[in-house]
Design a protein around this motif. Structure first.
Motif, PDB file in Angstrom:
ATOM      1  N   THR A  37       0.678  -1.078  -0.066  1.00  0.00           N
ATOM      2  CA  THR A  37      -0.114   0.049  -0.103  1.00  0.00           C
ATOM      3  C   THR A  37       0.931   1.262   0.065  1.00  0.00           C
ATOM      4  OG1 THR A  37      -1.586  -1.249   1.408  1.00  0.00           O
ATOM      5  CG2 THR A  37      -1.972   1.298   1.138  1.00  0.00           C
ATOM      6  N   ASP A  38       1.959   1.177   0.761  1.00  0.00           N
ATOM      7  CA  ASP A  38       2.905   2.315   0.632  1.00  0.00           C
ATOM      8  C   ASP A  38       3.404   2.612  -0.577  1.00  0.00           C
ATOM      9  OD1 ASP A  38       4.576   4.385   2.443  1.00  0.00           O
ATOM     10  OD2 ASP A  38       6.124   2.902   1.735  1.00  0.00           O
ATOM     11  N   GLY A  85       1.593   7.091  -6.724  1.00  0.00           N
ATOM     12  CA  GLY A  85       0.546   8.149  -6.777  1.00  0.00           C
ATOM     13  C   GLY A  85       1.302   9.501  -6.732  1.00  0.00           C
ATOM     14  N   LYS A  86       2.255   9.819  -5.774  1.00  0.00           N
ATOM     15  CA  LYS A  86       2.945  10.875  -5.850  1.00  0.00           C
ATOM     16  C   LYS A  86       3.569  11.107  -6.976  1.00  0.00           C
ATOM     17  CE  LYS A  86       5.212  12.360  -2.252  1.00  0.00           C
ATOM     18  NZ  LYS A  86       6.110  12.367  -1.007  1.00  0.00           N
ATOM     19  N   ALA A  87       4.334   9.983  -7.427  1.00  0.00           N
ATOM     20  CA  ALA A  87       5.111  10.197  -8.692  1.00  0.00           C
ATOM     21  C   ALA A  87       4.430  10.672  -9.905  1.00  0.00           C
ATOM     22  CB  ALA A  87       5.948   8.955  -8.980  1.00  0.00           C
ATOM     23  N   GLN A  99       1.703   1.382   7.566  1.00  0.00           N
ATOM     24  CA  GLN A  99       2.336   2.073   6.676  1.00  0.00           C
ATOM     25  C   GLN A  99       3.349   3.194   6.958  1.00  0.00           C
ATOM     26  OE1 GLN A  99       1.200   0.516   3.889  1.00  0.00           O
ATOM     27  NE2 GLN A  99      -0.235  -0.663   5.284  1.00  0.00           N
ATOM     28  N   ASN A 100       4.105   3.749   5.843  1.00  0.00           N
ATOM     29  CA  ASN A 100       4.685   4.714   6.364  1.00  0.00           C
ATOM     30  C   ASN A 100       4.180   6.162   6.013  1.00  0.00           C
ATOM     31  OD1 ASN A 100       7.146   3.087   7.082  1.00  0.00           O
ATOM     32  ND2 ASN A 100       7.755   2.881   5.064  1.00  0.00           N
ATOM     33  N   PHE A 101       2.953   6.280   5.714  1.00  0.00           N
ATOM     34  CA  PHE A 101       2.320   7.585   5.605  1.00  0.00           C
ATOM     35  C   PHE A 101       0.961   7.306   5.982  1.00  0.00           C
ATOM     36  CE2 PHE A 101       0.351   4.624   2.434  1.00  0.00           C
ATOM     37  CZ  PHE A 101      -0.765   5.263   2.261  1.00  0.00           C
ATOM     38  N   SER A 102       0.420   8.568   6.412  1.00  0.00           N
ATOM     39  CA  SER A 102      -0.772   8.834   7.177  1.00  0.00           C
ATOM     40  C   SER A 102      -2.050   8.650   5.999  1.00  0.00           C
ATOM     41  CB  SER A 102      -0.799   9.877   7.998  1.00  0.00           C
ATOM     42  OG  SER A 102      -1.108  11.134   7.381  1.00  0.00           O
ATOM     43  N   LYS A 103      -3.192   8.015   6.664  1.00  0.00           N
ATOM     44  CA  LYS A 103      -4.205   8.242   5.711  1.00  0.00           C
ATOM     45  C   LYS A 103      -4.623   9.538   5.220  1.00  0.00           C
ATOM     46  CE  LYS A 103      -8.839   6.052   5.624  1.00  0.00           C
ATOM     47  NZ  LYS A 103      -9.682   5.407   6.276  1.00  0.00           N
ATOM     48  N   ALA A 104      -4.120  10.648   5.827  1.00  0.00           N
ATOM     49  CA  ALA A 104      -4.698  11.917   5.514  1.00  0.00           C
ATOM     50  C   ALA A 104      -3.844  12.574   4.352  1.00  0.00           C
ATOM     51  CB  ALA A 104      -4.443  12.837   6.670  1.00  0.00           C
ATOM     52  N   HIS A 105      -2.531  11.860   4.037  1.00  0.00           N
ATOM     53  CA  HIS A 105      -1.729  12.390   3.068  1.00  0.00           C
ATOM     54  C   HIS A 105      -2.301  11.923   1.769  1.00  0.00           C
ATOM     55  CE1 HIS A 105       2.134  12.223   5.547  1.00  0.00           C
ATOM     56  NE2 HIS A 105       1.255  13.493   5.912  1.00  0.00           N
ATOM     57  N   ALA A 106      -2.712  10.868   1.617  1.00  0.00           N
ATOM     58  CA  ALA A 106      -3.522  10.462   0.419  1.00  0.00           C
ATOM     59  C   ALA A 106      -4.786  11.147   0.111  1.00  0.00           C
ATOM     60  CB  ALA A 106      -3.707   8.644   0.458  1.00  0.00           C
ATOM     61  N   GLU A 107      -5.392  11.283   1.417  1.00  0.00           N
ATOM     62  CA  GLU A 107      -6.766  12.002   1.270  1.00  0.00           C
ATOM     63  C   GLU A 107      -6.432  13.588   0.896  1.00  0.00           C
ATOM     64  OE1 GLU A 107      -8.127  11.587   5.023  1.00  0.00           O
ATOM     65  OE2 GLU A 107      -9.443   9.614   4.429  1.00  0.00           O
ATOM     66  N   CYS A 124      -2.839   9.645 -10.644  1.00  0.00           N
ATOM     67  CA  CYS A 124      -2.566  10.203  -9.200  1.00  0.00           C
ATOM     68  C   CYS A 124      -4.041   9.870  -8.690  1.00  0.00           C
ATOM     69  CB  CYS A 124      -2.170  11.349  -9.072  1.00  0.00           C
ATOM     70  SG  CYS A 124      -2.031  11.794  -7.409  1.00  0.00           S
ATOM     71  N   THR A 125      -5.047  10.015  -8.903  1.00  0.00           N
ATOM     72  CA  THR A 125      -6.349   9.802  -8.363  1.00  0.00           C
ATOM     73  C   THR A 125      -6.567   8.356  -8.239  1.00  0.00           C
ATOM     74  OG1 THR A 125      -7.123  12.018  -9.306  1.00  0.00           O
ATOM     75  CG2 THR A 125      -8.959   9.964  -8.545  1.00  0.00           C
ATOM     76  N   GLN A 126      -6.123   7.637  -9.481  1.00  0.00           N
ATOM     77  CA  GLN A 126      -6.444   6.092  -9.184  1.00  0.00           C
ATOM     78  C   GLN A 126      -5.388   5.470  -8.200  1.00  0.00           C
ATOM     79  OE1 GLN A 126      -5.732   4.729 -13.176  1.00  0.00           O
ATOM     80  NE2 GLN A 126      -7.135   6.019 -14.102  1.00  0.00           N
ATOM     81  N   TRP A 127      -4.203   5.765  -7.955  1.00  0.00           N
ATOM     82  CA  TRP A 127      -3.169   5.213  -7.188  1.00  0.00           C
ATOM     83  C   TRP A 127      -3.545   5.712  -5.859  1.00  0.00           C
ATOM     84  CZ3 TRP A 127      -0.101   1.288  -8.158  1.00  0.00           C
ATOM     85  CH2 TRP A 127       0.223   1.022  -9.392  1.00  0.00           C
ATOM     86  N   MET A 128      -3.932   6.862  -5.641  1.00  0.00           N
ATOM     87  CA  MET A 128      -4.480   7.271  -4.105  1.00  0.00           C
ATOM     88  C   MET A 128      -5.596   6.676  -3.770  1.00  0.00           C
ATOM     89  SD  MET A 128      -2.020   9.441  -2.979  1.00  0.00           S
ATOM     90  CE  MET A 128      -0.636  10.280  -3.575  1.00  0.00           C
ATOM     91  N   GLN A 129      -6.493   6.286  -4.619  1.00  0.00           N
ATOM     92  CA  GLN A 129      -7.738   5.758  -4.169  1.00  0.00           C
ATOM     93  C   GLN A 129      -7.470   4.366  -3.541  1.00  0.00           C
ATOM     94  OE1 GLN A 129     -10.154   6.674  -7.567  1.00  0.00           O
ATOM     95  NE2 GLN A 129     -11.189   8.611  -6.578  1.00  0.00           N
ATOM     96  N   PHE A 130      -6.349   3.793  -4.762  1.00  0.00           N
ATOM     97  CA  PHE A 130      -6.222   2.345  -4.372  1.00  0.00           C
ATOM     98  C   PHE A 130      -5.427   2.263  -3.114  1.00  0.00           C
ATOM     99  CE2 PHE A 130      -4.086  -1.630  -4.898  1.00  0.00           C
ATOM    100  CZ  PHE A 130      -4.970  -2.410  -5.448  1.00  0.00           C
ATOM    101  N   SER A 131      -4.507   3.063  -2.980  1.00  0.00           N
ATOM    102  CA  SER A 131      -3.786   2.855  -1.580  1.00  0.00           C
ATOM    103  C   SER A 131      -4.864   3.089  -0.223  1.00  0.00           C
ATOM    104  CB  SER A 131      -2.907   3.952  -1.534  1.00  0.00           C
ATOM    105  OG  SER A 131      -3.389   5.305  -1.342  1.00  0.00           O
ATOM    106  N   LEU A 132      -5.702   3.810  -0.425  1.00  0.00           N
ATOM    107  CA  LEU A 132      -6.854   4.117   0.434  1.00  0.00           C
ATOM    108  C   LEU A 132      -7.807   2.810   0.664  1.00  0.00           C
ATOM    109  CD1 LEU A 132      -8.208   7.727   0.043  1.00  0.00           C
ATOM    110  CD2 LEU A 132      -6.456   7.016   2.018  1.00  0.00           C
ATOM    111  N   GLN A 133      -8.014   2.271  -0.409  1.00  0.00           N
ATOM    112  CA  GLN A 133      -8.808   1.036  -0.126  1.00  0.00           C
ATOM    113  C   GLN A 133      -8.062  -0.162   0.388  1.00  0.00           C
ATOM    114  OE1 GLN A 133      -9.946   0.144  -4.406  1.00  0.00           O
ATOM    115  NE2 GLN A 133     -11.035   1.962  -4.444  1.00  0.00           N
ATOM    116  N   ARG A 134      -6.638  -0.041   0.073  1.00  0.00           N
ATOM    117  CA  ARG A 134      -6.055  -1.255   1.053  1.00  0.00           C
ATOM    118  C   ARG A 134      -5.401  -0.742   2.332  1.00  0.00           C
ATOM    119  NH1 ARG A 134      -2.017  -3.416  -3.639  1.00  0.00           N
ATOM    120  NH2 ARG A 134      -1.038  -4.169  -1.768  1.00  0.00           N
ATOM    121  N   PHE A 135      -5.523   0.369   2.472  1.00  0.00           N
ATOM    122  CA  PHE A 135      -4.766   0.935   3.975  1.00  0.00           C
ATOM    123  C   PHE A 135      -5.100   0.274   5.166  1.00  0.00           C
ATOM    124  CE2 PHE A 135      -4.337   3.836   7.464  1.00  0.00           C
ATOM    125  CZ  PHE A 135      -2.837   4.498   7.160  1.00  0.00           C
TER     126      PHE A 135
END
Length: 484
Positions: free
Chosen positions: A113-114, A120-122, A148-156, A132-143
């Motif tokens: 997920t990380d 997504g950032k790239a 993880q090395n990032f917070s849920k708020a970052h992707a949001e 980016c939208t697709q990768w961020m949404q996917f990371s949130l679905q699997r969060f």
């Protein structure tokens, strides 16, 4: 505990990889994980050994000696961009890539997920906002919180920014020398960061435009518009069909170059890929043993490709961000195999090699590509054309494939809508100029991203000086290219 868990992880990977290392390394997700391990985990191992003063051990000495070869953070970013380049060109599903599925071939491990978040950032930094939208949404679905090395708020935050500013986020890239006042509120932090940093980062997906001024193009073609990236991707995917009237003109045959003694008892197999401009692919022009020798000669001198960034006042050479590849140059004194190949190219094409360039050997990395361009000038000549070059312009290109590529990696001729497949031992040949001396802009071409495989290729560019008696200028200015 870190050493033990990492050793267990490596043992599991080694057991599964040892049976077929080649199959492992040709997959872009495996390449991404390999780069990441050396850039992060092995670097951490080295630091921990230092901290616990294990400097005298054999393992530590071995790691120390190799540490300067380890990939860096920028290499992880580059491989993430390579994955996105593959996704964009071949229109792959985000969920499939995250599962390690690329063209039906699975990687050893899925993307975490990380890792999905960082891809997504790239995508965001590269201006690929839908991706980016697709990768961020996917990371949130699997969060999963705490793993993880990032917070849920970052992707949001990324998703909020993309949703709120979808209408004007693209036009802002065109702003130059403008002052924009945006309040420093929490919701605007990502937006401010975007405006300050994005303009210089959108490099890996933007093809560097070919420079062809009116002076370089024939009088009949001055209104010509080069194709956009979408057509290049479409040709790479094979979505362009050859018209029936063209297909009927294309043939396969054996070639002896008008009875050349070297080819009489060993003629070259030829497949016509297109009729106008005339593009052909030769088969079995080089043996596997010769390929191995060329690779061996090239590997010690491989270096990261550069391109010229130029304006009217200054030229500046930079590492090529848009082409993930390393190149080497070999001349006839580099080894007997190079001199032999040069002579063979002359026999096949009927051209003199007296003013040809050295053999360029290239190895493409994760998602490695070369954007559409013309070969009539070298990269550093394309921006400011050197008409007084002593050997003249590149009259023809002889492109040799030194490896098989399972998926992708072809040479796409954008205007013709045809792609040459990278078949080991084969070579693609075409003229970059009309017999009149005008540039044939129909040979606009690029190297498609490597999807699955390890691509090696070499180029032999033949310059126009020394060719008047081998390829004569036609009296008819509009005479078309014919190779034979």
């Amino acid at each position: 505990n870190f050493f033990k868990s990492y050793a267990d992880e490596l043992s599991e990977i080694a057991d599964r990889v040892s049976a077929n290392k080649e199959e492992y390394i040709i997959h872009p997700i495996n390449q991404y994980h390999l780069i990441k391990r050396f850039a992060t985990q092995w670097t951490e191992v080295n630091q921990l050994l230092d901290r616990f003063n294990r400097t005298g051990t054999k393992v530590h000495k071995a790691i120390k000696n190799a540490a300067h070869l380890f990939p860096k953070e920028e290499d992880i970013k580059g491989s993430a961009e390579g994955i996105l380049r593959i996704q964009e060109t071949y229109n792959l599903n985000t969920s499939d890539i995250a599962k390690g599925n690329i063209s039906g071939q699975y990687s050893l491990k899925k993307l975490t997920t990380d890792e999905c978040y960082h891809i997504g950032k790239a995508a965001f930094n590269g201006g690929l906002y839908d991706r980016c939208t697709q990768w961020m949404q996917f990371s949130l679905q699997r969060f999963e919180e705490g793993t993880q090395n990032f917070s849920k708020a970052h992707a949001e935050e990324y998703l909020k920014l993309l949703t709120a500013n979808r209408i004007w986020i693209a036009p802002v890239l065109k702003l130059k020398n403008c002052f924009i006042h945006i309040p420093h509120t929490k919701n605007n932090l990502f937006l401010l960061h975007f405006i300050r940093t994005t303009e210089n980062k959108i490099t890996f997906y933007r093809r560097r435009p070919i420079v062809a001024t009116k002076a370089h193009i024939s009088s009949d073609d001055k209104s010509y518009k080069f194709s956009d990236d979408k057509k290049f991707s479409k040709v790479c995917r094979g979505d362009v069909k050859i018209p029936k009237h063209v297909e009927r003109k294309l043939h396969c045959y054996l070639h002896t170059n008008n009875g050349n003694p070297w080819l009489m008892f060993n003629p070259v197999k030829v497949e016509e890929l297109w009729d106008s401009p005339h593009i052909v692919q030769f088969y079995d022009v080089i043996t596997s043993a010769e390929v191995d020798k060329i690779k061996k000669l090239a590997k010690p001198s491989l270096f990261r490709a550069i391109h010229v960034v130029s304006d009217e006042e200054d030229d500046d050479f930079q590492k090529a961000a848009y082409r993930i590849t390393k190149i080497s140059w070999l001349n006839d004194t580099s080894g007997p195999v190079i001199a032999k190949l040069t002579r063979r190219i002359s026999e096949i094409t009927g051209l003199s090699m007296n003013t040809s360039e050295e053999l360029q050997v290239a190895n493409y990395g994760v998602g490695g590509e070369y954007p559409p361009h013309l070969d009539v000038a070298s990269e550093d000549e394309q921006r400011i054309y050197m008409l007084d070059h002593p050997e003249g312009r590149r009259i023809a290109t002889f492109l040799i494939y030194l490896s098989e590529v399972q998926e992708g990696g072809g040479t796409a001729f954008v205007e013709a809508g045809v792609t040459a497949k990278p078949i080991k031992g084969s070579a693609v040949f075409w003229y970059n100029m009309y017999p009149s001396g005008d540039i044939d802009i129909r040979t606009f071409h690029g190297a498609c991203p490597v999807m699955i495989g390890n691509k090696w290729a070499s180029n032999k560019w033949i310059r126009e000086a020394g060719e008047p008696f081998h390829r004569q200028c036609k009296l008819d200015r509009n005479a078309d290219n014919r190779i034979f």
